[in-house]
Design a protein around this motif. Structure first.
Motif, PDB file in Angstrom:
ATOM      1  N   ILE A  53     -28.965 -15.925 -35.226  1.00 15.30           N
ATOM      2  CA  ILE A  53     -29.388 -15.127 -34.075  1.00 15.30           C
ATOM      3  C   ILE A  53     -28.305 -15.196 -33.011  1.00 15.30           C
ATOM      4  O   ILE A  53     -27.692 -16.231 -32.799  1.00 15.30           O
ATOM      5  N   ASN A  54     -28.080 -14.080 -32.365  1.00 16.31           N
ATOM      6  CA  ASN A  54     -27.077 -13.970 -31.310  1.00 16.31           C
ATOM      7  C   ASN A  54     -27.791 -13.660 -29.999  1.00 16.31           C
ATOM      8  O   ASN A  54     -28.257 -12.534 -29.800  1.00 16.31           O
ATOM      9  N   ARG A  58     -27.502 -17.785 -20.137  1.00 19.98           N
ATOM     10  CA  ARG A  58     -27.385 -18.060 -21.574  1.00 19.98           C
ATOM     11  C   ARG A  58     -26.617 -19.359 -21.832  1.00 19.98           C
ATOM     12  O   ARG A  58     -26.989 -20.154 -22.704  1.00 19.98           O
ATOM     13  N   ALA A  59     -25.543 -19.580 -21.064  1.00 22.13           N
ATOM     14  CA  ALA A  59     -24.745 -20.792 -21.252  1.00 22.13           C
ATOM     15  C   ALA A  59     -25.559 -22.041 -20.928  1.00 22.13           C
ATOM     16  O   ALA A  59     -25.489 -23.043 -21.648  1.00 22.13           O
ATOM     17  N   ARG A  64     -26.522 -27.145 -27.906  1.00 17.26           N
ATOM     18  CA  ARG A  64     -25.601 -26.318 -28.680  1.00 17.26           C
ATOM     19  C   ARG A  64     -24.482 -25.792 -27.793  1.00 17.26           C
ATOM     20  O   ARG A  64     -24.697 -25.461 -26.630  1.00 17.26           O
ATOM     21  N   ALA A  65     -23.307 -25.675 -28.360  1.00 18.91           N
ATOM     22  CA  ALA A  65     -22.178 -25.086 -27.645  1.00 18.91           C
ATOM     23  C   ALA A  65     -21.851 -23.698 -28.175  1.00 18.91           C
ATOM     24  O   ALA A  65     -21.342 -22.846 -27.453  1.00 18.91           O
ATOM     25  N   GLU A  66     -22.133 -23.476 -29.456  1.00 13.89           N
ATOM     26  CA  GLU A  66     -21.763 -22.204 -30.078  1.00 13.89           C
ATOM     27  C   GLU A  66     -22.703 -21.083 -29.610  1.00 13.89           C
ATOM     28  O   GLU A  66     -23.895 -21.316 -29.388  1.00 13.89           O
ATOM     29  N   PRO A  67     -22.185 -19.860 -29.443  1.00 12.00           N
ATOM     30  CA  PRO A  67     -23.008 -18.760 -28.933  1.00 12.00           C
ATOM     31  C   PRO A  67     -23.995 -18.211 -29.948  1.00 12.00           C
ATOM     32  O   PRO A  67     -24.985 -17.583 -29.570  1.00 12.00           O
ATOM     33  N   VAL A  68     -23.744 -18.398 -31.253  1.00 12.72           N
ATOM     34  CA  VAL A  68     -24.631 -17.887 -32.293  1.00 12.72           C
ATOM     35  C   VAL A  68     -25.313 -19.063 -32.985  1.00 12.72           C
ATOM     36  O   VAL A  68     -24.664 -20.030 -33.366  1.00 12.72           O
ATOM     37  N   TYR A  69     -26.637 -18.994 -33.137  1.00 14.38           N
ATOM     38  CA  TYR A  69     -27.386 -20.033 -33.834  1.00 14.38           C
ATOM     39  C   TYR A  69     -27.485 -19.649 -35.304  1.00 14.38           C
ATOM     40  O   TYR A  69     -27.847 -18.519 -35.641  1.00 14.38           O
ATOM     41  N   GLU A  70     -27.224 -20.588 -36.192  1.00 18.01           N
ATOM     42  CA  GLU A  70     -27.354 -20.353 -37.626  1.00 18.01           C
ATOM     43  C   GLU A  70     -28.110 -21.516 -38.251  1.00 18.01           C
ATOM     44  O   GLU A  70     -27.772 -22.684 -38.028  1.00 18.01           O
ATOM     45  N   HIS A  71     -29.116 -21.185 -39.051  1.00 16.05           N
ATOM     46  CA  HIS A  71     -29.915 -22.238 -39.685  1.00 16.05           C
ATOM     47  C   HIS A  71     -30.693 -21.634 -40.846  1.00 16.05           C
ATOM     48  O   HIS A  71     -31.333 -20.589 -40.711  1.00 16.05           O
ATOM     49  N   MET A  72     -30.608 -22.264 -42.001  1.00 20.58           N
ATOM     50  CA  MET A  72     -31.346 -21.841 -43.191  1.00 20.58           C
ATOM     51  C   MET A  72     -31.105 -20.375 -43.531  1.00 20.58           C
ATOM     52  O   MET A  72     -32.019 -19.641 -43.924  1.00 20.58           O
TER      53      MET A  72
END
Length: 219
Positions: free
Chosen positions: A134-135, A113-114, A122-130
């Motif tokens: 998603i985790n 995953r890393a 991306r560095a952050e574990p959770v993606y956020e957009h619009m």
């Protein structure tokens, strides 16, 4: 995400194959270096899990050939070769990370995953957009904070699109995220999963790019 597992030990290979597929990755498994090199020439994988002690062609030679072709997918070396110099050789040859056998399966998944996060920028574990988050660890999806349940293959389509907003993926590229060599491909599978995602996540999240494919727009 589609991964290549290169492992000549049948017991380890079967265990890791089951683990990765249970975590919703499409996985192809080869057991020697020549087959690994052939697969890497024919297919664009998101990540390679590579043993070093392989029949026909050594894993380091497979890795060197991969990088010589300018293929940039992450490579995780998983091997019993524990000498520091051997680890240095692997990393200098182009590996992105190293895990020693016998390894913990949870650690293997975390390292994968890393590396996939890093490959997507991306560095952050959770993606956020619009408004959609998603985790990848928990496989949880939410829209404006409200949980949404996705099927494994809806997730497999959504994750690569949301990981890189603005990048267009063709239908065939998305099919590669869904299926391994032994899976039967449905002719309209991608369209079906895109339709389901739009109903669950909003019609504007995934856009058609006429004649090219699909994308999540940058905002």
């Amino acid at each position: 995400m589609r991964l290549l597992l290169v492992e000549d030990d049948s017991m380890i290979g079967e265990t890791v194959l089951d683990l990765l597929r249970a975590d919703h990755y499409a996985v192809d498994w080869v057991r020697d270096g020549q087959l690994a090199d052939t697969a890497l020439c024919a297919q664009d994988y998101d990540l390679v899990v590579l043993d070093l002690g392989l029949p026909t062609i050594d894993g380091l030679a497979v890795l060197s050939a991969l990088r010589a072709r300018k293929q940039r997918m992450p490579v995780l070396i998983a091997t019993a070769r524990d000498a520091v110099q051997q680890r240095v050789q692997g990393l200098d040859a182009g590996a992105d990370d190293y895990i020693l056998k016998p390894y913990d399966m949870d650690e293997l998944l975390a390292r994968i995953r890393a590396l996939l996060r890093r490959a997507s920028g991306r560095a952050e574990p959770v993606y956020e957009h619009m408004g959609v988050s998603i985790n990848p660890v928990s496989r949880e999806v939410a829209v404006d904070g409200t949980p949404v349940v996705l099927s494994a293959r809806e997730w497999a389509v959504l994750e690569p699109l949301l990981a890189r907003p603005g990048r267009v993926l063709s239908r065939s590229q998305l099919e590669e995220k869904l299926y391994g060599w032994t899976d039967e491909i449905s002719s309209n599978a991608v369209e079906v999963y895109i339709h389901g995602l739009r109903k669950k996540l909003g019609a504007g999240l995934i856009q058609n790019v006429r004649g090219v494919g699909y994308m999540v727009p940058k905002v």
